[in-house]
Scaffold this motif. Structure first.
Motif, mmCIF file in Angstrom:
data_model
loop_
_atom_site.group_PDB
_atom_site.id
_atom_site.type_symbol
_atom_site.label_atom_id
_atom_site.label_comp_id
_atom_site.label_asym_id
_atom_site.label_seq_id
_atom_site.Cartn_x
_atom_site.Cartn_y
_atom_site.Cartn_z
ATOM 1 N N VAL A 42 52.238 0.053 6.179
ATOM 2 C CA VAL A 42 51.985 -0.171 7.569
ATOM 3 C C VAL A 42 50.618 -0.468 7.970
ATOM 4 O O VAL A 42 49.888 -0.292 7.035
ATOM 5 N N PRO A 43 50.207 -1.382 9.023
ATOM 6 C CA PRO A 43 49.670 -2.193 9.035
ATOM 7 C C PRO A 43 48.441 -1.138 9.320
ATOM 8 O O PRO A 43 48.239 0.397 10.415
ATOM 9 N N GLN A 44 46.755 -1.479 9.539
ATOM 10 C CA GLN A 44 45.902 -1.103 9.754
ATOM 11 C C GLN A 44 45.576 -1.032 11.063
ATOM 12 O O GLN A 44 45.741 -1.971 11.849
ATOM 13 N N TRP A 45 45.168 -0.060 11.420
ATOM 14 C CA TRP A 45 44.405 -0.093 13.121
ATOM 15 C C TRP A 45 42.862 -0.420 13.316
ATOM 16 O O TRP A 45 42.413 -0.210 11.989
ATOM 17 N N LYS A 46 42.445 -1.004 14.286
ATOM 18 C CA LYS A 46 40.957 -1.386 14.183
ATOM 19 C C LYS A 46 40.433 -0.605 14.927
ATOM 20 O O LYS A 46 40.493 -0.435 15.798
ATOM 21 N N GLU A 47 39.032 -0.399 14.183
ATOM 22 C CA GLU A 47 38.054 0.568 15.129
ATOM 23 C C GLU A 47 37.173 -0.478 15.758
ATOM 24 O O GLU A 47 36.071 -1.220 15.428
ATOM 25 N N LEU A 48 37.005 0.181 17.317
ATOM 26 C CA LEU A 48 36.794 -0.797 18.418
ATOM 27 C C LEU A 48 34.543 0.073 18.038
ATOM 28 O O LEU A 48 34.821 1.121 18.267
ATOM 29 N N GLU A 50 54.070 5.444 5.908
ATOM 30 C CA GLU A 50 54.518 6.995 6.263
ATOM 31 C C GLU A 50 53.992 6.178 7.533
ATOM 32 O O GLU A 50 52.509 5.277 7.667
ATOM 33 N N PRO A 51 54.205 6.018 9.131
ATOM 34 C CA PRO A 51 53.253 5.812 9.964
ATOM 35 C C PRO A 51 52.094 6.573 10.460
ATOM 36 O O PRO A 51 52.071 7.431 9.980
ATOM 37 N N LYS A 52 51.329 6.263 10.830
ATOM 38 C CA LYS A 52 49.787 6.504 11.300
ATOM 39 C C LYS A 52 49.506 6.926 12.689
ATOM 40 O O LYS A 52 50.563 6.166 13.394
ATOM 41 N N THR A 53 49.169 8.853 13.196
ATOM 42 C CA THR A 53 49.066 7.850 13.958
ATOM 43 C C THR A 53 47.071 8.188 14.201
ATOM 44 O O THR A 53 46.244 7.742 13.385
ATOM 45 N N ASN A 54 46.939 7.944 15.810
ATOM 46 C CA ASN A 54 45.130 7.858 16.569
ATOM 47 C C ASN A 54 44.528 9.029 16.713
ATOM 48 O O ASN A 54 45.460 9.724 17.219
ATOM 49 N N SER A 55 43.548 8.668 16.465
ATOM 50 C CA SER A 55 42.713 10.230 17.257
ATOM 51 C C SER A 55 41.103 10.681 17.652
ATOM 52 O O SER A 55 40.875 11.089 18.386
ATOM 53 N N ALA A 56 41.081 8.787 18.318
ATOM 54 C CA ALA A 56 39.948 8.437 19.332
ATOM 55 C C ALA A 56 40.165 7.484 19.857
ATOM 56 O O ALA A 56 41.403 6.288 19.468
ATOM 57 N N ALA A 57 39.905 7.097 21.043
ATOM 58 C CA ALA A 57 39.940 5.884 22.549
ATOM 59 C C ALA A 57 39.625 5.013 21.933
ATOM 60 O O ALA A 57 40.031 4.353 22.022
ATOM 61 N N ASN A 58 38.306 5.358 20.609
ATOM 62 C CA ASN A 58 37.569 3.049 20.172
ATOM 63 C C ASN A 58 38.779 2.792 18.879
ATOM 64 O O ASN A 58 38.889 2.104 18.496
ATOM 65 N N GLN A 59 40.158 3.610 18.739
ATOM 66 C CA GLN A 59 41.821 3.131 17.868
ATOM 67 C C GLN A 59 41.945 2.149 17.816
ATOM 68 O O GLN A 59 43.412 2.387 19.134
ATOM 69 N N ASN A 60 42.037 0.814 18.063
ATOM 70 C CA ASN A 60 43.111 -0.044 18.690
ATOM 71 C C ASN A 60 44.162 -0.332 17.749
ATOM 72 O O ASN A 60 43.521 -0.984 16.516
#
Length: 334
Positions: free
Chosen positions: A88-94, A207-217
């Motif tokens: 699963v690709p990684q999200w970017k933290e702003l 496994e797909p990941k979930t977000n936990s903060a608004a700055n996770q793009n």
């Protein structure tokens, strides 16, 4: 359908795969060379099998050019070809935007403690001899006196020595059958691999990941699944199409839709409806699976997405998305 089933039965063993000849793909606009085992990639679809083994120029030179694919997407496809799944690709933290309070703290030296809150340290009193109070050594308590031991006496014959010896009856042993049930339980409960073994670590990456903060793009995550779906659609790899849709669906179900992250969904919709390789709506109203998934999610979250200026601007752009959105939305209107 039968041709797909027959072709799936031709999947090579790992021995055949690892011993197959190597094939080079030049991927992306930069033409990055990626070398694979031909049997692994050829087994994913008849189209790629014909490209690599069908007697065309590519099969003779053992190389092909894929300019329309990003390098990261092709690497995920190769991982799928070897493992049956992809990371699963990684999200970017702003980075959070600076606030007035943080600027004040930086100007004050990062929030240093004021002197008026410092706790004074009291010094101990000095005695008349110049020694501070509390510095006197404390005398250790005297050792406890040793207990008085009774004087040693001579040997006393035990009282039972005068008793007449009586014959001791032989014990009666009861022969019980030996049960191997505890051994079987012990054998069955043996465990040699813990949850953090190599296989578990590999499967965790899938496994797909979930977000936990608004700055996770999550735009890179959504688009990576969508691009791989389009790659599989173009190369007629139906199992990979289903896998990408399943991962995207799980990601959307676990996605916390912060108001600042509505743009991630808009970018996903924009890609799905701007990709030229995906089919438009059929005359009977049937939508492409990726587009249908995106429209359904937007309708489910319309209370949040509908308040976004980005969504309004995207609707004003027009296009087929507006028609698909309205056709689906009218069925859920009072």
């Amino acid at each position: 359908m039968s041709s797909e089933i027959c072709y799936a039965q031709m999947a090579p063993t790992f021995e055949d795969l690892i011993q197959s000849h190597q094939f080079t793909f030049f991927v992306g606009q930069e033409g990055k060379p990626i070398v694979v085992h031909a049997a692994a990639v050829a087994a994913t679809s008849q189209q790629l099998d014909a490209l690599m083994n069908g007697g065309m120029e590519e099969s003779e030179t053992r190389c092909a050019i894929f300019k329309d694919v990003q390098v990261d997407d092709f690497i995920r496809f190769c991982e799928y070809a070897y493992c049956g799944d992809y990371t699963v690709p990684q999200w970017k933290e702003l980075l959070p935007e600076p606030t007035a309070e943080s600027d004040i703290n930086q100007q004050n030296g990062g929030g240093a403690v004021c002197d008026e809150w410092a706790i004074p340290v009291k010094k101990g009193k000095k005695s008349k001899k110049g020694r501070r109070f509390g510095d006197e050594p404390i005398d250790a308590p005297p050792p406890a006196p040793e207990p008085d031991l009774p004087p040693e006496t001579g040997y006393h014959e035990p009282s039972w020595a005068n008793l007449e010896s009586e014959p001791v009856p032989e014990p009666q042993y009861e022969i019980k059958p030996i049960s191997r049930a505890p051994l079987r339980t012990q054998f069955n409960n043996r465990k040699y691999l813990n949850d953090g073994g190599p296989k578990a670590l590999v499967l965790q990456r899938f496994e797909p990941k979930t977000n936990s903060a608004a700055n996770q793009n999550f735009t890179p995550v959504f688009l990576a699944h969508a691009r791989l779906y389009c790659f599989a659609h173009l190369r007629l790899i139906a199992p990979l199409q289903a896998l990408t849709l399943d991962k995207l669906h799980q990601t959307l179900m676990g996605f916390k839709l912060y108001s600042h992250r509505v743009g991630d969904i808009i970018e996903l919709a924009r890609y799905a409806y701007s990709n030229p390789h995906l089919p438009d709506r059929k005359d009977n109203g049937t939508l492409d699976d990726l587009r249908k998934l995106v429209v359904e999610y937007i309708l489910c979250e319309i209370d949040t997405i509908g308040e976004s200026d980005e969504f309004v601007k995207y609707m004003e752009e027009g296009g087929e998305f507006v028609g698909d959105f309205w056709r689906m939305a009218k069925d859920y209107m009072v």
